[in-house]
Write a protein that holds these residues in place. Structure first.
Motif, mmCIF file in Angstrom:
data_model
loop_
_atom_site.group_PDB
_atom_site.id
_atom_site.type_symbol
_atom_site.label_atom_id
_atom_site.label_comp_id
_atom_site.label_asym_id
_atom_site.label_seq_id
_atom_site.Cartn_x
_atom_site.Cartn_y
_atom_site.Cartn_z
ATOM 1 N N ARG A 162 -5.495 9.405 0.193
ATOM 2 C CA ARG A 162 -5.143 8.812 1.231
ATOM 3 C C ARG A 162 -4.528 7.211 1.239
ATOM 4 O O ARG A 162 -4.122 6.360 1.413
ATOM 5 C CB ARG A 162 -5.317 9.417 2.875
ATOM 6 C CG ARG A 162 -3.822 9.208 3.573
ATOM 7 C CD ARG A 162 -4.731 10.428 5.173
ATOM 8 N NE ARG A 162 -5.572 9.066 5.477
ATOM 9 C CZ ARG A 162 -4.852 7.862 5.988
ATOM 10 N NH1 ARG A 162 -4.233 7.262 5.926
ATOM 11 N NH2 ARG A 162 -6.031 7.203 6.428
ATOM 12 N N ARG A 163 -6.648 6.835 1.634
ATOM 13 C CA ARG A 163 -6.880 5.312 2.009
ATOM 14 C C ARG A 163 -5.812 4.247 0.761
ATOM 15 O O ARG A 163 -5.417 3.426 1.105
ATOM 16 C CB ARG A 163 -7.709 4.755 2.347
ATOM 17 C CG ARG A 163 -8.530 6.005 3.216
ATOM 18 C CD ARG A 163 -8.996 4.859 4.359
ATOM 19 N NE ARG A 163 -10.367 5.792 5.368
ATOM 20 C CZ ARG A 163 -11.172 5.007 6.127
ATOM 21 N NH1 ARG A 163 -11.536 4.026 5.407
ATOM 22 N NH2 ARG A 163 -11.262 5.883 7.303
ATOM 23 N N SER A 164 -6.048 4.632 -0.804
ATOM 24 C CA SER A 164 -5.831 4.506 -1.175
ATOM 25 C C SER A 164 -4.467 4.181 -2.040
ATOM 26 O O SER A 164 -4.173 3.752 -2.984
ATOM 27 C CB SER A 164 -6.220 4.640 -2.795
ATOM 28 O OG SER A 164 -5.546 5.955 -3.029
ATOM 29 N N TYR A 165 -3.353 4.710 -1.191
ATOM 30 C CA TYR A 165 -1.782 5.388 -1.500
ATOM 31 C C TYR A 165 -1.433 3.808 -0.876
ATOM 32 O O TYR A 165 -1.942 3.534 0.483
ATOM 33 C CB TYR A 165 -1.531 6.650 -0.999
ATOM 34 C CG TYR A 165 0.332 6.717 -1.028
ATOM 35 C CD1 TYR A 165 0.601 6.676 -2.329
ATOM 36 C CD2 TYR A 165 0.991 6.758 -0.163
ATOM 37 C CE1 TYR A 165 2.062 7.235 -2.304
ATOM 38 C CE2 TYR A 165 2.041 6.735 -0.216
ATOM 39 C CZ TYR A 165 2.184 6.739 -1.301
ATOM 40 O OH TYR A 165 4.256 6.970 -1.123
ATOM 41 N N ASP A 171 3.458 5.121 -7.577
ATOM 42 C CA ASP A 171 3.185 5.890 -8.540
ATOM 43 C C ASP A 171 2.727 6.709 -6.839
ATOM 44 O O ASP A 171 1.332 6.450 -5.952
ATOM 45 C CB ASP A 171 2.085 5.652 -8.990
ATOM 46 C CG ASP A 171 1.625 7.200 -10.335
ATOM 47 O OD1 ASP A 171 2.726 7.922 -9.983
ATOM 48 O OD2 ASP A 171 1.079 7.359 -11.424
ATOM 49 N N ASP A 172 2.850 8.457 -7.249
ATOM 50 C CA ASP A 172 1.610 8.905 -6.273
ATOM 51 C C ASP A 172 0.986 9.389 -6.818
ATOM 52 O O ASP A 172 0.280 10.438 -6.000
ATOM 53 C CB ASP A 172 2.998 10.058 -5.593
ATOM 54 C CG ASP A 172 3.742 11.048 -6.198
ATOM 55 O OD1 ASP A 172 3.343 10.521 -7.698
ATOM 56 O OD2 ASP A 172 3.925 12.071 -5.925
ATOM 57 N N GLY A 177 -3.509 14.193 -5.149
ATOM 58 C CA GLY A 177 -5.013 14.106 -5.458
ATOM 59 C C GLY A 177 -5.894 14.383 -3.685
ATOM 60 O O GLY A 177 -5.978 15.098 -4.204
ATOM 61 N N ALA A 178 -5.014 13.376 -3.015
ATOM 62 C CA ALA A 178 -5.486 13.767 -1.436
ATOM 63 C C ALA A 178 -4.789 14.986 -1.289
ATOM 64 O O ALA A 178 -5.598 16.340 -0.240
ATOM 65 C CB ALA A 178 -4.582 12.605 -0.253
#
Length: 184
Positions: A162-165, A171-172, A177-178
């Motif tokens: 979530r924090r890397s989004y 790209d989603d 992954g979350a």
């Protein structure tokens, strides 16, 4: 004694001597050489334990910083080490992660592997390398679902993804992954 049965004993004893002398970078290299040359060595438990202990020691300052405590070493000596023989000259955290990956590679289902993977994930998480952290957490939850760390790894993995989004213009994959980790 190269390529003779005695070589395994010599490599282990060399690594142990370096460990006892606190030459930890050399010891870590020697344990790695032992595990590379003899992947089923009879010294596997000791070599993995020592490698884990070395990585744990090298990441002490990161743990202290994450807990809001003062680190033992200055920011400069955590980046470049010129005087302390117990730590690598450069990239202390990177060498610690390398040591953890040696444990993963040569003892993937051993008793310390899940602890080591959690340590690597935590190190990446607290240094804002969320994709790498999520990878470690997801690997642990898949490879060792019965581990005492599995449920925590799933939660931290979802949070790391979530924090890397970076937003809708990117790209989603991270959100997928979350979601995958949350469903787990």
């Amino acid at each position: 004694y190269k390529d003779q049965p005695l070589e395994e004993d010599i490599l282990f004893l060399l690594a142990e001597a370096e460990f006892q002398l606190d030459w930890l970078p050399s010891a870590q290299d020697s344990y790695h050489r032992l595990l590379t040359k003899y992947p089923t060595t009879r010294y596997m438990p000791q070599a993995v334990q020592r490698t884990y202990d070395i990585a744990y020691y090298w990441l002490e300052d990161s743990r202290r910083l994450a807990a809001g405590e003062d680190p033992q070493h200055s920011i400069f000596s955590r980046t470049v080490n010129l005087f302390d023989k117990t730590r690598p000259a450069f990239d202390i955290e990177g060498r610690a992660i390398d040591a953890i990956e040696v444990i993963q590679q040569y003892d993937p289902f051993g008793p310390l592997t899940d602890d080591a993977v959690m340590m690597a994930g935590g190190q990446n998480f607290i240094t804002d390398r969320y994709i790498q952290a999520a990878g470690y957490y997801e690997q642990l939850s898949i490879d060792q679902p019965q581990s005492e760390h599995a449920s925590k790894a799933i939660l931290l993995g979802a949070e790391a993804y979530r924090r890397s989004y970076r937003g809708p213009q990117y790209d989603d994959t991270d959100l997928a992954g979350a979601k995958r980790m949350t469903q787990a």
